[in-house]
Design a protein around this motif. Structure first.
Motif, mmCIF file in Angstrom:
data_model
loop_
_atom_site.group_PDB
_atom_site.id
_atom_site.type_symbol
_atom_site.label_atom_id
_atom_site.label_comp_id
_atom_site.label_asym_id
_atom_site.label_seq_id
_atom_site.Cartn_x
_atom_site.Cartn_y
_atom_site.Cartn_z
ATOM 1 N N GLY A 28 -39.188 16.516 25.929
ATOM 2 C CA GLY A 28 -38.142 15.771 27.373
ATOM 3 C C GLY A 28 -39.150 15.533 27.772
ATOM 4 N N ALA A 29 -40.274 14.828 27.930
ATOM 5 C CA ALA A 29 -41.725 14.950 28.541
ATOM 6 C C ALA A 29 -40.760 13.048 28.666
ATOM 7 N N HIS A 30 -41.317 12.574 27.675
ATOM 8 C CA HIS A 30 -40.832 10.994 27.046
ATOM 9 C C HIS A 30 -40.553 10.385 27.241
ATOM 10 N N ALA A 31 -38.556 10.502 27.961
ATOM 11 C CA ALA A 31 -37.046 10.769 28.525
ATOM 12 C C ALA A 31 -37.586 10.314 30.561
ATOM 13 N N MET A 32 -38.636 11.134 30.959
ATOM 14 C CA MET A 32 -38.778 11.518 31.917
ATOM 15 C C MET A 32 -40.123 10.033 32.410
ATOM 16 N N VAL A 33 -40.710 10.214 31.727
ATOM 17 C CA VAL A 33 -42.098 9.510 31.675
ATOM 18 C C VAL A 33 -41.217 7.859 31.519
ATOM 19 N N GLU A 34 -40.427 7.536 30.192
ATOM 20 C CA GLU A 34 -39.661 5.973 29.974
ATOM 21 C C GLU A 34 -39.143 5.208 31.517
ATOM 22 N N LYS A 35 -38.100 6.340 32.269
ATOM 23 C CA LYS A 35 -37.620 6.389 33.876
ATOM 24 C C LYS A 35 -39.138 6.035 34.631
ATOM 25 N N GLY A 36 -40.122 5.565 34.654
ATOM 26 C CA GLY A 36 -40.898 5.454 35.456
ATOM 27 C C GLY A 36 -41.652 6.568 36.402
ATOM 28 N N VAL A 37 -40.507 7.901 36.274
ATOM 29 C CA VAL A 37 -41.281 8.861 37.546
ATOM 30 C C VAL A 37 -42.886 8.825 38.094
ATOM 31 N N VAL A 38 -44.047 8.899 36.860
ATOM 32 C CA VAL A 38 -45.088 8.661 37.469
ATOM 33 C C VAL A 38 -45.977 7.718 37.672
ATOM 34 N N ASP A 39 -44.957 6.118 37.418
ATOM 35 C CA ASP A 39 -45.608 5.743 37.290
ATOM 36 C C ASP A 39 -46.269 4.714 39.045
ATOM 37 N N ASP A 40 -45.730 5.769 39.884
ATOM 38 C CA ASP A 40 -46.650 5.485 41.057
ATOM 39 C C ASP A 40 -47.756 6.774 41.196
ATOM 40 N N VAL A 41 -47.616 7.459 40.142
ATOM 41 C CA VAL A 41 -49.200 8.658 41.027
ATOM 42 C C VAL A 41 -50.296 8.493 40.302
ATOM 43 N N ASN A 42 -51.234 8.765 41.463
ATOM 44 C CA ASN A 42 -52.470 8.657 41.274
ATOM 45 C C ASN A 42 -53.552 9.903 40.124
#
Length: 437
Positions: free
Chosen positions: A191-205
């Motif tokens: 499941g994680a890959h689909a959320m990562v590919e949607k960009g949900v953590v792209d702004d996370v520090n």
């Protein structure tokens, strides 16, 4: 620290609610991509607390989902969840098994973005009916045959909602942005890959994750410096040949049974990689249709692992080469489907050290474990990898919990006292990161 004292007090006050929530989720387990009831409870709770809530396709890339059940199965599970009290306003936004949820809260003052992942799915395990099993004694054992929270994700989700309540109550004292990521289908690392590919953590520090047990099997212990996440990939290989009478016309057949067996044997002959741990396993094989028939079908379910994502890719490529060569040798067709995967990696050392110091400052734990080798796979590693690639820091903790049996065992249960330990540690660490302390 005054804020730590507030968080500790709030977590202690919600102990009974954490247990109640955990037991409700334990009684209604939902395997990967069918977490309709769980996700609707999460989304409704976050919305009521004032979070900006995104669900379904808003937080999941469809093409990156792995190991998804059939449309018919998803439709049945959705209606089952509806009958069990899933919130209809949120349920219909998760049609097709898009059961991911992200709750975001922006605080008044500027600051970093802190992400925290909580997994929601159950295992494909039938819970024991032994009368001494604690969920049986207390009346909250699984009501779904073939599904059970045998890994503690019911507790993880409950802690996530507790942490959400703490941050909401402290909104006037915090800075930056918190993103609470409730992930489906961790089992089978799907499941994680689909959320990562949607960009949900792209702004996370800063990205945090946690799990009860594993190497931390005593309540009151914690491991903050977790290393050795093995990258992994899960594949199903379907062989299709031509059936024929084994006595009268064997030359007219194309033998998928032999192709399947040939692949299974030679997969385990892949040369190991000099750069680190590399593994292959054929976990399931099924082939043929009858004693007197040249077998026209076969199935292998395999996994590769590597100490790094690069080593795992080597194992993947070699496995694909061997499977296709076995099919060509027997002149049969083969289709290879990816059913799951996770990246390799390690905690960011600076963040792991920070968490260890926070654990000491909070004075909660009897044992703060030194560097702990995970030695397995967990798809939190996709979040870790993405955040680290973009210049952020990520860390995964093991929150100590005494276990009745090992993870994925039908007798699994964890000490519910660990719920409060986890809520305190995660909320206090997240709050101090938000404040830059």
């Amino acid at each position: 620290m005054e804020l730590d004292a507030k968080i500790t007090q709030m977590a202690d006050a919600m102990a009974d609610e954490l247990i109640r929530q955990r037991r409700d989720l334990h009684r209604h387990p939902e395997p990967g991509w069918t977490e309709f009831r769980t996700a609707s409870i999460v989304a409704k709770t976050l919305s009521e607390l004032g979070y900006e809530v995104q669900v379904g396709r808003e937080v999941m890339e469809e093409s990156a989902r792995m190991g998804v059940p059939s449309d018919d199965a998803l439709a049945r599970e959705k209606e089952r969840a509806r009958s069990e009290g899933a919130d209809p306003a949120w349920l219909d936004r998760m049609d097709g098994g898009f059961t991911g949820v992200v709750g975001t809260m922006h605080f008044a003052r500027k600051g970093p973005v802190v992400g925290i992942r909580f997994d929601m799915d159950s295992n494909d395990v039938t819970e024991t009916d032994a009368p001494e099993h604690f969920p049986n004694r207390e009346g909250f054992a699984s009501c779904h045959a073939g599904a059970m929270h045998a890994c503690g994700h019911d507790g993880h989700t409950s802690v996530g909602l507790g942490v959400a309540r703490i941050f909401a109550a402290l909104r006037d004292e915090l800075a930056g942005t918190v993103k609470l990521v409730f992930q489906p289908a961790e089992e089978g690392v799907r499941g994680a890959h689909a959320m990562v590919e949607k960009g949900v953590v792209d702004d996370v520090n800063y990205m945090l994750g946690a799990h009860f047990g594993f190497k931390a099997k005593e309540t009151g212990s914690v491991a903050c410096n977790v290393v050795g996440f093995l990258a992994t990939s899960k594949y199903d290989a379907h062989f299709v040949g031509v059936p024929a009478h084994a006595g009268a016309a064997p030359e007219e057949g194309k033998n998928a049974v032999l192709a399947t067996a040939c692949a299974a044997l030679n997969l385990h002959a892949i040369s190991r990689h000099s750069g680190g741990a590399s593994r292959i396993n054929v976990g399931y094989m099924e082939a043929g249709s009858g004693r007197n028939v040249i077998g026209d079908k076969g199935l292998l379910r395999i996994e590769t692992r590597g100490a790094t994502s690069a080593i795992n890719r080597y194992m993947e490529q070699e496995a694909e080469r061997i499977i296709k060569a076995a099919a060509a040798m027997y002149d049969v067709d083969v289709t290879i489907e990816k059913a799951g995967g996770a990246a390799g990696g390690n905690n960011t050392p600076e963040l792991a050290s920070y968490l260890e110091n926070r654990a000491k400052e909070l004075g909660l734990f009897r044992d703060i474990m030194s560097e702990t080798n995970f030695g397995a796979s967990e798809d939190f590693s996709y979040f870790m990898e993405r955040v680290q690639e973009r210049g952020g820091q990520a860390a995964y903790m093991m929150i100590g919990a005494q276990l009745a049996a090992g993870h994925h065992d039908s007798r699994f249960n964890f000490d519910e006292k660990a719920l409060v330990y986890a809520a305190k540690m995660i909320a206090a660490s997240g709050a101090s990161l938000l404040l830059g302390q």
